[in-house]
Scaffold this motif. Sequence first.
Motif, mmCIF file in Angstrom:
data_model
loop_
_atom_site.group_PDB
_atom_site.id
_atom_site.type_symbol
_atom_site.label_atom_id
_atom_site.label_comp_id
_atom_site.label_asym_id
_atom_site.label_seq_id
_atom_site.Cartn_x
_atom_site.Cartn_y
_atom_site.Cartn_z
ATOM 1 N N LEU A 1 0.831 -1.209 0.000
ATOM 2 C CA LEU A 1 0.000 0.000 0.000
ATOM 3 C C LEU A 1 0.865 1.259 0.000
ATOM 4 C CD1 LEU A 1 -2.877 -1.052 2.423
ATOM 5 C CD2 LEU A 1 -3.023 -0.703 -0.048
ATOM 6 N N LEU A 2 1.978 1.211 0.736
ATOM 7 C CA LEU A 2 2.898 2.352 0.733
ATOM 8 C C LEU A 2 3.545 2.533 -0.639
ATOM 9 C CD1 LEU A 2 4.592 1.983 4.226
ATOM 10 C CD2 LEU A 2 3.223 3.929 3.444
ATOM 11 N N THR A 3 3.906 1.411 -1.278
ATOM 12 C CA THR A 3 4.474 1.482 -2.629
ATOM 13 C C THR A 3 3.462 2.073 -3.592
ATOM 14 O OG1 THR A 3 5.890 -0.436 -2.206
ATOM 15 C CG2 THR A 3 5.493 0.132 -4.508
ATOM 16 N N GLY A 4 2.210 1.617 -3.485
ATOM 17 C CA GLY A 4 1.139 2.155 -4.334
ATOM 18 C C GLY A 4 0.921 3.642 -4.084
ATOM 19 N N ALA A 5 0.995 4.038 -2.817
ATOM 20 C CA ALA A 5 0.831 5.456 -2.478
ATOM 21 C C ALA A 5 1.937 6.288 -3.115
ATOM 22 C CB ALA A 5 0.840 5.628 -0.963
ATOM 23 N N ARG A 6 3.167 5.739 -3.121
ATOM 24 C CA ARG A 6 4.290 6.462 -3.731
ATOM 25 C C ARG A 6 4.045 6.667 -5.227
ATOM 26 N NH1 ARG A 6 7.700 3.679 -1.843
ATOM 27 N NH2 ARG A 6 8.833 2.482 -3.381
ATOM 28 N N LEU A 7 3.544 5.632 -5.882
ATOM 29 C CA LEU A 7 3.226 5.747 -7.311
ATOM 30 C C LEU A 7 2.156 6.812 -7.548
ATOM 31 C CD1 LEU A 7 3.248 2.004 -8.427
ATOM 32 C CD2 LEU A 7 4.636 3.832 -9.428
ATOM 33 N N LEU A 8 1.148 6.847 -6.684
ATOM 34 C CA LEU A 8 0.068 7.827 -6.831
ATOM 35 C C LEU A 8 0.533 9.250 -6.542
ATOM 36 C CD1 LEU A 8 -2.902 5.871 -5.201
ATOM 37 C CD2 LEU A 8 -2.527 6.321 -7.641
ATOM 38 N N LEU A 9 1.549 9.382 -5.696
ATOM 39 C CA LEU A 9 2.061 10.712 -5.361
ATOM 40 C C LEU A 9 2.913 11.318 -6.482
ATOM 41 C CD1 LEU A 9 2.986 10.340 -1.577
ATOM 42 C CD2 LEU A 9 1.190 11.780 -2.571
ATOM 43 N N VAL A 10 3.401 10.474 -7.396
ATOM 44 C CA VAL A 10 4.246 11.000 -8.477
ATOM 45 C C VAL A 10 3.496 12.041 -9.322
ATOM 46 C CG1 VAL A 10 5.534 10.433 -10.578
ATOM 47 C CG2 VAL A 10 5.787 9.004 -8.543
ATOM 48 N N PRO A 11 2.285 11.733 -9.842
ATOM 49 C CA PRO A 11 1.591 12.778 -10.624
ATOM 50 C C PRO A 11 1.203 13.999 -9.789
ATOM 51 C CG PRO A 11 0.199 10.817 -10.381
ATOM 52 C CD PRO A 11 1.562 10.460 -9.875
ATOM 53 N N THR B 1 8.066 7.000 2.120
ATOM 54 C CA THR B 1 7.370 5.717 1.932
ATOM 55 C C THR B 1 8.328 4.663 1.399
ATOM 56 O OG1 THR B 1 6.620 6.135 -0.352
ATOM 57 C CG2 THR B 1 5.163 6.880 1.434
ATOM 58 N N ASP B 2 9.351 5.101 0.659
ATOM 59 C CA ASP B 2 10.341 4.153 0.143
ATOM 60 C C ASP B 2 11.120 3.514 1.289
ATOM 61 O OD1 ASP B 2 12.025 2.727 -1.550
ATOM 62 O OD2 ASP B 2 13.421 4.384 -1.756
ATOM 63 N N LEU B 3 11.469 4.319 2.288
ATOM 64 C CA LEU B 3 12.180 3.773 3.445
ATOM 65 C C LEU B 3 11.269 2.843 4.249
ATOM 66 C CD1 LEU B 3 13.908 7.045 4.687
ATOM 67 C CD2 LEU B 3 14.967 5.201 3.381
ATOM 68 N N LEU B 4 10.023 3.254 4.413
ATOM 69 C CA LEU B 4 9.098 2.493 5.248
ATOM 70 C C LEU B 4 8.653 1.181 4.625
ATOM 71 C CD1 LEU B 4 6.738 5.201 6.777
ATOM 72 C CD2 LEU B 4 8.279 3.664 7.991
ATOM 73 N N ASP B 5 8.337 1.201 3.324
ATOM 74 C CA ASP B 5 7.774 -0.023 2.736
ATOM 75 C C ASP B 5 8.771 -1.179 2.747
ATOM 76 O OD1 ASP B 5 9.412 0.637 0.580
ATOM 77 O OD2 ASP B 5 7.784 0.902 -0.843
ATOM 78 N N GLY B 6 10.032 -0.873 2.474
ATOM 79 C CA GLY B 6 11.046 -1.923 2.507
ATOM 80 C C GLY B 6 11.247 -2.487 3.901
ATOM 81 N N TRP B 7 11.284 -1.580 4.890
ATOM 82 C CA TRP B 7 11.465 -2.022 6.276
ATOM 83 C C TRP B 7 10.284 -2.879 6.726
ATOM 84 C CZ3 TRP B 7 8.717 -1.239 10.821
ATOM 85 C CH2 TRP B 7 9.352 -1.662 11.988
ATOM 86 N N ILE B 8 9.070 -2.442 6.425
ATOM 87 C CA ILE B 8 7.871 -3.197 6.818
ATOM 88 C C ILE B 8 7.850 -4.556 6.137
ATOM 89 C CG2 ILE B 8 5.341 -3.276 6.578
ATOM 90 C CD1 ILE B 8 5.376 -0.217 7.050
ATOM 91 N N VAL C 1 5.563 16.991 -0.752
ATOM 92 C CA VAL C 1 5.036 15.759 -1.368
ATOM 93 C C VAL C 1 6.190 14.838 -1.760
ATOM 94 C CG1 VAL C 1 3.823 14.829 -3.398
ATOM 95 C CG2 VAL C 1 2.858 16.771 -2.133
ATOM 96 N N PHE C 2 7.255 15.415 -2.323
ATOM 97 C CA PHE C 2 8.428 14.616 -2.691
ATOM 98 C C PHE C 2 9.021 13.913 -1.477
ATOM 99 C CE2 PHE C 2 13.014 14.117 -3.225
ATOM 100 C CZ PHE C 2 13.063 13.334 -4.366
ATOM 101 N N LEU C 3 9.139 14.655 -0.367
ATOM 102 C CA LEU C 3 9.706 14.076 0.855
ATOM 103 C C LEU C 3 8.811 12.970 1.423
ATOM 104 C CD1 LEU C 3 11.211 17.132 2.727
ATOM 105 C CD2 LEU C 3 12.433 15.095 1.973
ATOM 106 N N ILE C 4 7.497 13.186 1.421
ATOM 107 C CA ILE C 4 6.570 12.163 1.911
ATOM 108 C C ILE C 4 6.696 10.902 1.062
ATOM 109 C CG2 ILE C 4 4.124 11.544 2.127
ATOM 110 C CD1 ILE C 4 3.631 14.512 2.914
ATOM 111 N N ALA C 5 6.716 11.090 -0.264
ATOM 112 C CA ALA C 5 6.850 9.942 -1.168
ATOM 113 C C ALA C 5 8.179 9.225 -0.935
ATOM 114 C CB ALA C 5 6.739 10.403 -2.624
ATOM 115 N N SER C 6 9.245 9.989 -0.719
ATOM 116 C CA SER C 6 10.555 9.381 -0.460
ATOM 117 C C SER C 6 10.559 8.596 0.847
ATOM 118 C CB SER C 6 11.640 10.472 -0.414
ATOM 119 O OG SER C 6 11.746 11.121 -1.654
#
Length: 195
Positions: A23-33, A63-70, A56-61
């Motif tokens: 879900l975090l990965t999906g959120a990151r994809l949605l935050l790109v546009p 999620t990259d740290l969080l999704d891998g850890w989770i 928005v860039f920082l929030i998306a970034s």
Amino acid sequence: MTRVTEPAQAAVRTPPLLNAANLLTGARLLLVPVFVALVVVSQMTRPGWQIAACVVFLIASMTDLLDGWIARRFDLVTSFGKVADPIADKALTGAALVLLSWYDLLPWWVTALILVREWGVTAIRFWVIRYGVIAASHGGKVKTALQIAAIVWYLLPLPAALAAVGPWVMGAAVLVTVVTGIDYVLRAVRLRSRD
């Protein structure tokens, strides 16, 4: 006659596709546009919109740290995550770099060099996937941190004295990006040559 039964095989746990990491990965994809739209609206000349894009860039970034850890911590690694996570990373970073070059804040050769390295490493991952997984190195994590820091520096409406530091941060990011890219290629070749 006593019937001998075979020991039950340990059930292999398959994590659900809909899990916190994915879900975090999906959120990151949605935050790109969303990020792209904010940068375009800002025209990189409107401080309020620039700050919004940076947030928005920082929030998306993050999620990259969080999704891998989770995914690793709670054993939620899925095939979708393995494919979508690097794509989401490259989409976010790529969009940021292209936009910075589009608005003449970053030389196009820098954007091209980083994108070739990033997408090249992704292609190599698929090239060696049946031989094994190449773990992210410490240098790779430093590279990611430097890229994020450099992009944030360029996005923020900073005073000229502080803005002048941006190219140095980006220069460090480019250097580490190239060095870790070469290291990744060498490790991939070694991994394939074992077969």
